[in-house]
Design a protein around this motif. Structure first.
Motif, short mmCIF file in Angstrom:
data_model
loop_
_atom_site.label_atom_id
_atom_site.label_comp_id
_atom_site.label_asym_id
_atom_site.label_seq_id
_atom_site.Cartn_x
_atom_site.Cartn_y
_atom_site.Cartn_z
N VAL B 85 0.79 -1.23 0.00
CA VAL B 85 0.00 0.00 0.00
C VAL B 85 0.83 1.28 0.00
O VAL B 85 0.27 2.36 -0.09
CB VAL B 85 -1.00 0.06 1.18
N LEU B 86 2.14 1.17 0.11
CA LEU B 86 2.92 2.41 -0.01
C LEU B 86 2.83 2.89 -1.46
O LEU B 86 2.97 2.10 -2.38
CB LEU B 86 4.38 2.18 0.37
N PRO B 87 2.58 4.19 -1.67
CA PRO B 87 2.43 4.68 -3.05
C PRO B 87 3.71 4.48 -3.85
O PRO B 87 4.78 4.86 -3.40
CB PRO B 87 2.12 6.17 -2.85
N ARG B 88 3.55 3.91 -5.03
CA ARG B 88 4.72 3.50 -5.81
C ARG B 88 5.55 4.66 -6.32
O ARG B 88 6.74 4.52 -6.58
CB ARG B 88 4.26 2.63 -6.99
N TRP B 89 4.91 5.83 -6.45
CA TRP B 89 5.64 6.99 -7.00
C TRP B 89 6.46 7.71 -5.95
O TRP B 89 7.23 8.61 -6.25
CB TRP B 89 4.67 7.97 -7.65
N MET B 90 6.28 7.35 -4.68
CA MET B 90 6.90 8.14 -3.61
C MET B 90 8.37 7.80 -3.42
O MET B 90 8.76 6.65 -3.51
CB MET B 90 6.13 7.90 -2.31
N ASP B 94 10.97 11.30 0.82
CA ASP B 94 9.71 12.04 0.88
C ASP B 94 8.73 11.35 1.82
O ASP B 94 7.97 12.02 2.54
CB ASP B 94 9.08 12.14 -0.52
N ASP B 97 9.70 12.34 5.23
CA ASP B 97 9.32 13.75 5.44
C ASP B 97 7.82 13.88 5.67
O ASP B 97 7.37 14.62 6.53
CB ASP B 97 9.69 14.60 4.22
N TYR B 98 7.06 13.16 4.84
CA TYR B 98 5.61 13.29 4.92
C TYR B 98 5.08 12.81 6.27
O TYR B 98 4.31 13.52 6.93
CB TYR B 98 4.95 12.50 3.78
N ARG B 125 12.57 5.43 -5.50
CA ARG B 125 11.12 5.45 -5.41
C ARG B 125 10.65 4.08 -4.96
O ARG B 125 11.33 3.08 -5.18
CB ARG B 125 10.51 5.78 -6.78
#
Lengths: 328, 289
Positions: B85-90, B94, B97-98, B125
């Protein structure tokens, strides 16, 4: 296993300050790089075209300017280079401003396209890639999330488009100036005609008014992106078109179609003074070569306020949907 | 105060009933394994606790209503839904940081410390990481949060045995203390048995077993006998029988261990064996399940 002997009553560390909205907006910008990339790409294309124009030479450039055709009283009148000397200062300025107007328009269209595709993915992508389960595992409310997504087309994109538009126009002006100077021609006239103050004002005004005008479009698309399980683009576009078609067939009227066209294209005619035949003839339609702002008419347009009310309702519905959203 | 308290928890999707009156109480500082066959309602129960779905009945997590107070609850609750579930683009940096930017109880130094033990690059990423590395990253983010409840729904799905083992080892060694509560749902029961303090079986939307591991070990016994003693063992009312290499393995509920020991070898059954005995469906041997 010393951890197991810890006093269960030990005070927990004080929570640190957080800025959920700020970081959620940043998160959107990390994911949607098109917000910056698309305007810059358009700027690159325009400036490349301008550069080619400069190198090909002032001759072809002159032809571009001298074959400007204006429809007056139903007859096409082509301004030639000879005619240009006979033009009023207003008409001459209008002619000089055409490429800059065109650039501004290109960026406004870019802004609209980027905003449309952003809104269509806003609540859809996170469900499709299941990352919604990660976002929802963090203490960020659904309201904050939807706000951060609404902020992108409403607050972030217009200033980005403004900066890129003005920068592109300035570089174009510099290129033209350099080109003229290189050919030994006077640049004073060009600089005097350049709408250095009025153009940024015009662009800022156009971006602000059109963003407000298009807010319900973005809100509708975001609502569909949160609702549709697949193909949000089709769900957003086809039902209104079918409705328009059904109305045309059943009743022979086209109120729905007019409403759609008015919402997409009507922002210009509500925010600016629409040139009439009289003003075109008198050469006062575009003083300083620019369309005239008409904020009074814009604010008095019922369509603006109805649209904004619709947008607020649709964004509220997005919060409701986000709370219930799960991976698809 | 109980960490999780559910009474008469119900959830239906159309006509299919996912939760049919779940009663469950999890005290603070426990590690509960929620075990059930596919479609038994495990994920539905966990999703209700996490404020992801609406439900009927009473449910309090850390004293809050998860559905109406999800965002506030998430300041004290962490969950890993599954590894993907971790966003693939991240980017890794980041992501740190988020979470640091939105979570009041996130300890950045701790997360950096966990990440330093891995080979994950800050500039990568998520899509460039292997499945195991994504799980490590997610765990590093979650373990750096000083939460009171951690919910894991199939956290190690699709990971190889090495990652699965180190996942639970770091969970137990670097994260768990008696202030924290952990709820785990997984199919790989045998791998988590040693870390659990409590176990609950869920089937057809109902809790069919809810016990501490101490009580589990006292209550259930496994007996292995040869063919000679099979009849004697059957006379003691086992709840399940399976046969391995001609010998019978019986599962007893509240049997006299001393008596069993006279027939053969007595052991504590694994959760998986009890699970199969209770929820494995019709038994070929005809022993009541």
């Amino acid at each position: 296993m010393s951890a197991l002997t810890d006093n269960p009553m030990q005070p927990r560390p004080t929570p640190s300050d957080t800025r959920p909205l700020f970081w959620s907006v940043r998160r959107e910008l990390w994911e949607n790089r098109a917000v910056f990339v698309a305007p810059l790409a358009v700027a690159g294309v325009i400036l490349f075209g301008g550069l080619v124009g400069v190198f090909v030479g002032p001759h072809s450039k002159a032809t571009v300017q001298t074959t400007t055709t204006v429809v007056q009283n139903g007859t096409a009148v082509t301004h030639t280079a000879q005619l240009a000397t006979a033009m009023t200062p207003g008409q001459r300025a209008a002619l000089a401003a055409i490429p800059y107007d065109f650039v501004a328009l290109a960026f406004i269209v870019t802004l609209f396209i980027v905003a449309v595709f952003f809104s269509l993915g806003a609540l859809h992508n996170e469900r499709r890639d299941r990352s919604v389960l990660f976002w929802k595992s963090l203490p960020v409310s659904d309201l904050t999330t939807v706000l951060s997504k609404a902020i992108i087309p409403l607050v972030v994109l217009p200033p980005v488009a403004f900066v890129v538009t003005i920068a592109t126009q300035l570089i174009m002006l510099l290129m033209n100036t350099a080109s003229l100077a290189a050919h030994g021609k006077g640049v004073a006239n060009l600089l005097a005609q350049a709408p250095l103050v009025s153009m940024p004002l015009l662009v800022a005004y156009a971006l602000a008014t059109l963003t407000l005008w298009w807010a319900p479009v973005y809100a509708w698309l975001m609502f569909i992106s949160g609702w549709a399980k697949r193909a949000p683009f089709l769900w957003a576009v086809l039902p209104p078109l079918f409705l328009a078609l059904a109305e045309k067939i059943a009743l022979g009227t086209q109120n729905v179609w007019s409403l759609i066209v008015y919402r997409v294209m009507g922002g210009f005619q509500q925010a600016f003074v629409v040139p009439t035949q009289a003003t075109m003839k008198a050469g006062t339609a575009f003083p300083n070569g620019l369309p005239q702002l008409d904020p009074g008419k814009f604010v008095a347009t019922p369509g603006l306020w109805m649209g904004l009310a619709f947008a607020v309702a649709a964004f509220a519905a997005c919060v409701w949907l986000r709370r219930r959203s799960d991976p698809i | 105060m109980a960490c999780i308290e559910a009474r008469g928890l119900k959830k239906a999707y159309g006509k299919s009933i996912a939760l049919d009156g779940v009663d469950l109480k999890v005290e603070e500082g426990r590690i509960l394994g929620l075990i059930g066959p596919n479609g038994a309602g495990k994920s539905t129960a966990l999703n209700a606790m996490l404020g992801l779905i609406e439900y009927e009945g009473e449910l309090k997590v850390l004293g809050r209503n998860p559905w109406t107070e999800r965002d506030r609850l998430m300041a004290d609750v962490c969950f890993i839904a599954d590894v993907a579930v971790l966003p693939r683009w991240m980017r890794v940096a980041d992501a740190v940081d988020y979470v640091a930017g939105v979570h009041p109880r996130f300890d950045r130094a701790k997360a950096e410390g966990f990440l330093a033990k891995t080979t994950i690059k800050r500039t990568s990423r998520v899509r460039e990481l292997s499945k195991g590395m994504v799980a490590q990253l997610h765990l590093a983010l979650i373990m750096a949060i000083d939460a009171r409840l951690l919910v894991l729904d199939e956290p190690t799905l699709g990971l190889d045995i090495v990652y699965r083992k180190s996942f639970y080892d770091s969970l137990l060694n670097d994260y768990f203390d008696r202030n924290r509560t952990i709820v785990i749902s997984t199919h790989q029961v045998e791998e988590i048995q040693y870390i659990l303090t409590d176990v609950a079986f869920i089937d057809h939307g109902r809790i069919v077993l809810d016990t501490s591991m101490e009580a589990f070990e006292a209550r259930y016994a496994e007996l292995m006998v040869g063919p000679d003693n099979r009849a004697a063992a059957l006379a003691l009312n086992p709840i399940h029988e399976r046969q391995v290499f001609g010998r019978s393995i019986f599962l007893f509920d509240q049997a006299d261990r001393a008596k069993l020991a006279t027939l053969g070898e007595v052991r504590t059954p694994s959760i998986a064996d009890l699970f199969v005995a209770m929820l494995g469906g019709a038994q070929p041997q005809g022993v009541a399940a």
